[in-house]
Write a protein that holds these residues in place. Structure first.
Motif, PDB file in Angstrom:
ATOM      1  N   MET A 132       0.823  -1.202   0.000  1.00 61.54           N
ATOM      2  CA  MET A 132       0.000   0.000   0.000  1.00 61.54           C
ATOM      3  C   MET A 132       0.861   1.258   0.000  1.00 61.54           C
ATOM      4  O   MET A 132       0.522   2.262  -0.629  1.00 61.54           O
ATOM      5  CB  MET A 132      -0.917   0.001   1.227  1.00 61.54           C
ATOM      6  N   SER A 133       1.990   1.216   0.719  1.00 61.79           N
ATOM      7  CA  SER A 133       2.837   2.401   0.823  1.00 61.79           C
ATOM      8  C   SER A 133       3.479   2.771  -0.503  1.00 61.79           C
ATOM      9  O   SER A 133       3.997   3.878  -0.653  1.00 61.79           O
ATOM     10  CB  SER A 133       3.925   2.174   1.878  1.00 61.79           C
ATOM     11  N   ARG A 134       3.453   1.869  -1.458  1.00 53.11           N
ATOM     12  CA  ARG A 134       4.008   2.176  -2.780  1.00 53.11           C
ATOM     13  C   ARG A 134       3.060   3.004  -3.643  1.00 53.11           C
ATOM     14  O   ARG A 134       3.465   3.547  -4.661  1.00 53.11           O
ATOM     15  CB  ARG A 134       4.337   0.877  -3.515  1.00 53.11           C
ATOM     16  N   ARG A 135       1.818   3.081  -3.229  1.00 52.03           N
ATOM     17  CA  ARG A 135       0.858   3.833  -4.033  1.00 52.03           C
ATOM     18  C   ARG A 135       1.209   5.312  -4.019  1.00 52.03           C
ATOM     19  O   ARG A 135       1.592   5.853  -2.980  1.00 52.03           O
ATOM     20  CB  ARG A 135      -0.559   3.622  -3.494  1.00 52.03           C
ATOM     21  N   PRO A 136       1.087   5.986  -5.143  1.00 47.47           N
ATOM     22  CA  PRO A 136       1.431   7.418  -5.179  1.00 47.47           C
ATOM     23  C   PRO A 136       0.416   8.258  -4.424  1.00 47.47           C
ATOM     24  O   PRO A 136      -0.701   7.817  -4.137  1.00 47.47           O
ATOM     25  CB  PRO A 136       1.417   7.739  -6.673  1.00 47.47           C
ATOM     26  N   SER A 137       0.805   9.476  -4.102  1.00 44.77           N
ATOM     27  CA  SER A 137      -0.108  10.387  -3.421  1.00 44.77           C
ATOM     28  C   SER A 137      -1.237  10.793  -4.362  1.00 44.77           C
ATOM     29  O   SER A 137      -1.104  10.734  -5.588  1.00 44.77           O
ATOM     30  CB  SER A 137       0.651  11.632  -2.947  1.00 44.77           C
ATOM     31  N   ASP A 138      -2.353  11.183  -3.764  1.00 48.62           N
ATOM     32  CA  ASP A 138      -3.491  11.639  -4.549  1.00 48.62           C
ATOM     33  C   ASP A 138      -4.094  12.864  -3.866  1.00 48.62           C
ATOM     34  O   ASP A 138      -3.535  13.392  -2.908  1.00 48.62           O
ATOM     35  CB  ASP A 138      -4.527  10.520  -4.723  1.00 48.62           C
ATOM     36  N   ARG A 139      -5.243  13.320  -4.340  1.00 48.98           N
ATOM     37  CA  ARG A 139      -5.824  14.536  -3.787  1.00 48.98           C
ATOM     38  C   ARG A 139      -6.244  14.376  -2.328  1.00 48.98           C
ATOM     39  O   ARG A 139      -6.136  15.307  -1.547  1.00 48.98           O
ATOM     40  CB  ARG A 139      -7.056  14.934  -4.618  1.00 48.98           C
ATOM     41  N   ARG A 140      -6.711  13.230  -1.974  1.00 53.31           N
ATOM     42  CA  ARG A 140      -7.179  13.010  -0.610  1.00 53.31           C
ATOM     43  C   ARG A 140      -6.046  12.676   0.344  1.00 53.31           C
ATOM     44  O   ARG A 140      -6.166  12.884   1.546  1.00 53.31           O
ATOM     45  CB  ARG A 140      -8.216  11.882  -0.584  1.00 53.31           C
ATOM     46  N   ARG A 141      -4.942  12.135  -0.166  1.00 50.43           N
ATOM     47  CA  ARG A 141      -3.805  11.768   0.679  1.00 50.43           C
ATOM     48  C   ARG A 141      -2.538  12.336   0.036  1.00 50.43           C
ATOM     49  O   ARG A 141      -1.832  11.637  -0.693  1.00 50.43           O
ATOM     50  CB  ARG A 141      -3.716  10.253   0.821  1.00 50.43           C
ATOM     51  N   SER A 142      -2.295  13.596   0.330  1.00 44.50           N
ATOM     52  CA  SER A 142      -1.195  14.300  -0.332  1.00 44.50           C
ATOM     53  C   SER A 142       0.169  13.763   0.079  1.00 44.50           C
ATOM     54  O   SER A 142       1.160  13.974  -0.623  1.00 44.50           O
ATOM     55  CB  SER A 142      -1.269  15.803  -0.026  1.00 44.50           C
ATOM     56  N   TYR A 143       0.251  13.084   1.223  1.00 40.75           N
ATOM     57  CA  TYR A 143       1.512  12.478   1.642  1.00 40.75           C
ATOM     58  C   TYR A 143       1.630  11.023   1.184  1.00 40.75           C
ATOM     59  O   TYR A 143       2.577  10.337   1.546  1.00 40.75           O
ATOM     60  CB  TYR A 143       1.648  12.528   3.167  1.00 40.75           C
ATOM     61  N   GLY A 144       0.675  10.554   0.434  1.00 38.59           N
ATOM     62  CA  GLY A 144       0.732   9.169  -0.015  1.00 38.59           C
ATOM     63  C   GLY A 144       0.299   8.201   1.076  1.00 38.59           C
ATOM     64  O   GLY A 144      -0.415   8.566   2.019  1.00 38.59           O
ATOM     65  N   TYR A 145       0.741   6.961   0.978  1.00 45.62           N
ATOM     66  CA  TYR A 145       0.313   5.891   1.875  1.00 45.62           C
ATOM     67  C   TYR A 145       1.472   5.339   2.706  1.00 45.62           C
ATOM     68  O   TYR A 145       1.385   4.237   3.248  1.00 45.62           O
ATOM     69  CB  TYR A 145      -0.313   4.750   1.078  1.00 45.62           C
ATOM     70  N   GLY A 146       2.564   6.108   2.806  1.00 46.56           N
ATOM     71  CA  GLY A 146       3.732   5.616   3.522  1.00 46.56           C
ATOM     72  C   GLY A 146       3.462   5.278   4.975  1.00 46.56           C
ATOM     73  O   GLY A 146       4.077   4.368   5.534  1.00 46.56           O
ATOM     74  N   ARG A 147       2.535   5.989   5.600  1.00 49.07           N
ATOM     75  CA  ARG A 147       2.274   5.755   7.015  1.00 49.07           C
ATOM     76  C   ARG A 147       1.495   4.469   7.261  1.00 49.07           C
ATOM     77  O   ARG A 147       1.315   4.056   8.412  1.00 49.07           O
ATOM     78  CB  ARG A 147       1.540   6.955   7.602  1.00 49.07           C
ATOM     79  N   MET A 148       1.040   3.799   6.215  1.00 49.90           N
ATOM     80  CA  MET A 148       0.399   2.494   6.397  1.00 49.90           C
ATOM     81  C   MET A 148       1.306   1.537   7.148  1.00 49.90           C
ATOM     82  O   MET A 148       0.848   0.707   7.940  1.00 49.90           O
ATOM     83  CB  MET A 148       0.018   1.905   5.040  1.00 49.90           C
ATOM     84  N   GLN A 149       2.622   1.642   6.913  1.00 50.29           N
ATOM     85  CA  GLN A 149       3.555   0.745   7.586  1.00 50.29           C
ATOM     86  C   GLN A 149       3.611   1.034   9.080  1.00 50.29           C
ATOM     87  O   GLN A 149       3.747   0.117   9.897  1.00 50.29           O
ATOM     88  CB  GLN A 149       4.937   0.876   6.963  1.00 50.29           C
ATOM     89  N   VAL A 150       3.510   2.295   9.458  1.00 52.02           N
ATOM     90  CA  VAL A 150       3.493   2.649  10.874  1.00 52.02           C
ATOM     91  C   VAL A 150       2.207   2.150  11.525  1.00 52.02           C
ATOM     92  O   VAL A 150       2.219   1.636  12.651  1.00 52.02           O
ATOM     93  CB  VAL A 150       3.635   4.171  11.047  1.00 52.02           C
TER      94      VAL A 150
END
Length: 342
Positions: free
Chosen positions: A109-127
């Protein structure tokens, strides 16, 4: 009031794929301050989450296959032998498989690029996955401790032979999974959460082997729940640490190794043209990605673009902070912080 925006500075694509954007906007507010923004995206900057390396994905997948494949055999063996240590070990492997699957899902999931709703992307999924894994490990420890107390007051017969065989096989599987994850888990809180589950399972296998040997030699069955409690104590510290660290990041806590007050002093001394620094907000997107916003007061004759670039370079090179946002002021902001940071 209309704003004039001079063109962006050219992008510089060096080895760290860094970008510096500076905007000097005179007359932006009624204080006569200029608002400059310097965004320095290091290797893990947001907006490029799909390019971040995830060498741990293959290790997680391999460990998941090993753990899930052996889990059913250990569950059956624990029920047949009547051993709490073996059932506890099987319970560890069940949660291990779930935690590894969650960690693997978070990496993808964290590899997905950022979009309008999640400007920081999905990197925090790992946390988030690490936080869930830590909580589940604490819950598992509590369950095993309660079951061990019940077994101490109401002992049950244990078949030491089957218990020993299955525990030895489980130890081999756990050693393989631990070795695989340990190679790719350094500094990755998500993998560390899954690794803590595997470590607890590995210790559970050792405890089951020791309990089986003692029962075969002496017939003393209370050793089974006692060793289970010992394993719980060993893994509880790791579970609490992972839960605490991941929770701190989810609450936007500042990285513990960085002191905002010290950063203010250092920026005033190290960056030419900086007369003052305030309203510093520092947090982490992931353990590897730090973010900072601040207000910088310009000294006499200082250039806003040069100051924003200097602050970004200083923070990136000395503190590995990948995303820096600077608001430039000609005079200190007199308004409360929540109104001033516009």
């Amino acid at each position: 009031m209309p704003h004039d925006h001079p063109p962006h500075k050219p992008h510089s694509h060096g080895p760290g794929h860094s970008h510096d954007h500076s905007h000097d906007r005179p007359g932006h507010d009624h204080h006569g301050n200029d608002h400059g923004h310097s965004h320095s995206h290091g290797h893990g900057g947001h907006g490029h989450s799909h390019d971040r390396p995830h060498g741990s994905e293959r290790q997680l997948l391999t460990a998941f296959v090993l753990t899930a494949g052996f889990m059913l055999a250990e569950v059956v063996g624990g029920l047949i032998s009547g051993s709490l240590a073996l059932i506890a070990d099987a319970g560890h492997m069940l949660t291990d498989a779930a935690s590894l699957a969650l960690a693997l899902f978070a990496v993808r999931m964290s590899r997905r690029p950022s979009d309008r709703r999640r400007s920081y992307g999905y990197g925090r999924m790992q946390v988030l996955a690490a936080f869930v894994n830590g909580l589940s490990l604490v819950a598992l420890v509590a369950w095993i401790a309660v079951e061990a107390a019940i077994r101490l007051f109401k002992p049950v017969p244990v078949l030491a032979g089957p218990m020993l065989v299955i525990a030895c096989l489980g130890l081999l599987v756990n050693l393989a999974a631990f070795w695989i994850l340990h190679r790719g888990g350094r500094g990755n809180l998500n993998v560390e959460g899954a690794l803590a589950h595997v470590l607890g399972d590995l210790l559970g296998s050792v405890a089951a082997i020791a309990a089986a040997l003692v029962i075969m030699a002496t017939g003393w069955t209370p050793v089974d729940p006692l060793l289970s409690v010992l394993v719980c104590g060993l893994i509880l510290r790791t579970a609490l640490r992972i839960t605490r660290e991941s929770g701190h990041i989810l609450l936007q806590g500042s990285p513990t190794e960085l002191d905002p007050a010290q950063l203010e002093r250092e920026m005033r001394e190290a960056v030419p043209g900086v007369a003052g620094v305030h309203h510093v907000h520092l947090w982490s997107l992931t353990p590897e990605e730090r973010i900072i916003t601040l207000h910088a007061v310009l000294g006499p004759g200082a250039d806003g673009d040069q100051v924003t670039a200097g602050i970004g370079d200083f923070l990136r090179s000395t503190r590995a902070i990948g995303h820096v946002t600077v608001q430039i002021e000609r005079q200190p902001c007199a308004e409360p912080e929540h109104r001033c940071a516009g």
